[in-house]
Design an enzyme around this catalytic site. Structure first.
Site, PDB file in Angstrom:
ATOM      1  N   HIS A 278       0.830  -1.215   0.000  1.00 44.08           N
ATOM      2  CA  HIS A 278       0.000   0.000   0.000  1.00 44.08           C
ATOM      3  C   HIS A 278       0.858   1.257   0.000  1.00 44.08           C
ATOM      4  O   HIS A 278       0.554   2.240  -0.698  1.00 44.08           O
ATOM      5  CB  HIS A 278      -0.924  -0.027   1.218  1.00 44.08           C
ATOM      6  CG  HIS A 278      -1.754   1.196   1.374  1.00 44.08           C
ATOM      7  ND1 HIS A 278      -1.481   2.148   2.337  1.00 44.08           N
ATOM      8  CD2 HIS A 278      -2.842   1.645   0.703  1.00 44.08           C
ATOM      9  CE1 HIS A 278      -2.367   3.119   2.256  1.00 44.08           C
ATOM     10  NE2 HIS A 278      -3.203   2.848   1.278  1.00 44.08           N
TER      11      HIS A 278
ATOM     12  N   GLU B 201       2.228   1.824  -3.423  1.00 45.86           N
ATOM     13  CA  GLU B 201       1.174   2.383  -4.275  1.00 45.86           C
ATOM     14  C   GLU B 201       1.126   3.902  -4.140  1.00 45.86           C
ATOM     15  O   GLU B 201       1.026   4.637  -5.132  1.00 45.86           O
ATOM     16  CB  GLU B 201      -0.167   1.765  -3.900  1.00 45.86           C
ATOM     17  CG  GLU B 201      -1.370   2.342  -4.633  1.00 45.86           C
ATOM     18  CD  GLU B 201      -2.562   2.545  -3.721  1.00 45.86           C
ATOM     19  OE1 GLU B 201      -3.114   3.666  -3.697  1.00 45.86           O
ATOM     20  OE2 GLU B 201      -2.950   1.583  -3.029  1.00 45.86           O
ATOM     21  N   HIS B 202       1.233   4.403  -2.908  1.00 49.13           N
ATOM     22  CA  HIS B 202       1.255   5.847  -2.687  1.00 49.13           C
ATOM     23  C   HIS B 202       2.482   6.483  -3.330  1.00 49.13           C
ATOM     24  O   HIS B 202       2.399   7.535  -3.976  1.00 49.13           O
ATOM     25  CB  HIS B 202       1.265   6.153  -1.186  1.00 49.13           C
ATOM     26  CG  HIS B 202      -0.077   6.138  -0.542  1.00 49.13           C
ATOM     27  ND1 HIS B 202      -0.544   7.179   0.228  1.00 49.13           N
ATOM     28  CD2 HIS B 202      -1.063   5.209  -0.529  1.00 49.13           C
ATOM     29  CE1 HIS B 202      -1.758   6.897   0.684  1.00 49.13           C
ATOM     30  NE2 HIS B 202      -2.086   5.688   0.246  1.00 49.13           N
TER      31      HIS B 202
ATOM     32  N   GLU C  23      -3.795   8.105   7.669  1.00 41.59           N
ATOM     33  CA  GLU C  23      -4.860   7.284   7.080  1.00 41.59           C
ATOM     34  C   GLU C  23      -5.248   6.153   8.031  1.00 41.59           C
ATOM     35  O   GLU C  23      -6.433   5.830   8.184  1.00 41.59           O
ATOM     36  CB  GLU C  23      -4.389   6.720   5.740  1.00 41.59           C
ATOM     37  CG  GLU C  23      -5.470   6.007   4.941  1.00 41.59           C
ATOM     38  CD  GLU C  23      -4.961   5.487   3.604  1.00 41.59           C
ATOM     39  OE1 GLU C  23      -5.758   4.823   2.904  1.00 41.59           O
ATOM     40  OE2 GLU C  23      -3.786   5.729   3.254  1.00 41.59           O
TER      41      GLU C  23
END
Length: 408
Positions: free
Chosen positions: A48, A51-52, A128
């Site tokens: 993840h 991905e950022h 997040e």
């Protein structure tokens, strides 16, 4: 239906293409067959985070230029990470497909991972995580997966933890990409108004130097004894998940399970919605969903209700589970559920983005296109006996986990 074409490039990258000229746009995604399931414990959340980071700049483009080169032409750019894959995608006007492929490929191959940007993005992801932990209606699903698949990577949250995300260094991200972002596990999916042969040539030019492959894990989680886990929080409602195992991605039962889901909690006309919300007014959110992965599957009932109504809602859920296990579903109700399911699938294909996702999902999971007609036929074959058999196998209330975030 339009024709689906598949090309395998010399380096192993697969291109799946569904051309149709009834639209003036095209959806394209570069899919890497890696997600949180493929991570080691100390790598939790790295898929993840990567991905950022692929949006933070390359040798050719700044972060702002990456966004502008898609959005400035009227397109849309985004990405997501799941348990088994990571996707970078765009939806653009047909004439801009080559540009979109160039931007996405540049992100995949040439992202800089500058140290200051990495530290900044780690903080963003940690925020997040805090936001997620403050959302009990979302958090309870990850807690439930953890309880169902105890000690297995499928039970870990995709986003990782504060500690794991905070520990990642540039070399960790680049090392993981070197192992997992490889030609043999990359699929480029394209749906909409485009020329498949020209698209294949563009992908080969852009991704032809990608190399490597790896073997996918095949270690199903061990079956654990059911448990009840109640987590006190400062909340107004009880947010709960009740569920257990379900068919995996390769089980032929997955089609009948979709019908069962539609019957039990998959819509406003489902049994749980009607009995718990419409007839008794005990909950605003109540429903069910299924999750299917390579190594395991799950079936889950989710709801939110007051602390005072929780015991009654649990009893009603149990009642509806027992009904499915002991009584055949009436033919008329079964046909309505099938029609709902088929209608949802057909209407979803009016979106180029949904078509693109379907192409990639089929290729990553099954290595082939599964025609819609094949899926519809499997749904139509479902009988009352099939539904009851599945309920007997998977919906035993005494074999299900309960995970709840409760006021306290």
């Amino acid at each position: 239906m339009s024709q689906v074409l598949k090309f395998v490039l010399p380096n192993g990258v697969r291109v799946v293409s569904e051309p149709f000229d009834s639209v003036q746009s095209v959806a394209v995604g570069i899919w890497c067959h890696t997600g949180s399931r493929m991570e080691q414990d100390e790598q939790a959340g790295i898929s993840h985070l990567i991905e950022h980071m692929l949006f933070k700049g390359t040798g050719r483009r700044s972060a702002e230029q990456i966004a502008q080169e898609i959005e400035g032409r009227g397109g849309h750019l985004n990405a997501f990470t799941s348990k088994e894959s990571t996707c970078y995608y765009a939806r653009v006007l047909s004439d801009d497909l080559d540009n979109a492929l160039d931007v996405l490929s540049d992100m995949l191959l040439n992202s800089l991972f500058e140290a200051d940007e990495l530290e900044k993005e780690k903080r963003v992801v940690q925020e997040e995580i805090r936001k997620y932990e403050d959302s009990p209606e979302e958090l309870v699903h990850d807690l439930h997966a953890r309880n169902l698949w105890r000690g297995h990577p499928l039970g870990r949250p995709i986003i990782g933890t504060h500690e794991s995300v905070g520990s990642f260094k540039r070399e960790d991200c680049l090392g993981y990409m070197g192992e997992r972002y490889v030609a043999g596990k990359t699929v480029v999916a394209v749906a909409g108004n485009h020329d498949p042969e020209a698209t294949r040539a563009t992908v080969e030019r852009l991704l032809g130097r990608l190399e490597g492959d790896f073997g996918l894990p095949a270690e199903p989680p061990e079956r654990a004894e059911p448990l009840e886990a109640l987590l006190p929080r400062e909340v107004e409602q009880v947010h709960f998940c009740i569920g257990g195992e379900g068919p995996n991605s390769y089980s032929e039962e997955r089609y009948s399970m979709a019908v069962l889901d539609a019957l039990l909690g998959g819509s406003m006309s489902s049994r749980l919605f009607q009995v718990i919300r419409e007839q008794r007014g005990l909950a605003y959110a109540i429903g069910s969903y299924k999750g299917a992965y390579r190594e395991a599957g799950a079936f889950t009932i989710y709801g939110g209700t007051s602390k005072e109504n929780f015991d009654e809602v649990r009893a009603l859920v149990r009642q509806e589970l027992e009904r499915l296990r002991t009584e055949d579903v009436p033919e008329e109700e079964l046909e309505r559920a099938k029609r709902l399911l088929i209608g949802s699938m057909v209407m979803a294909l009016e979106s180029t983005s949904n078509r693109m996702r379907r192409l990639a999902s089929n290729e990553l999971t099954y290595g082939r296109e599964i025609p819609l007609e094949e899926v519809i036929a499997a749904v139509q074959r479902t009988t009352p006996g099939d539904v009851r058999s599945l309920a007997e196998q998977y919906l035993d209330p005494d074999a299900m986990n309960l995970t709840a975030i409760v006021p306290g």
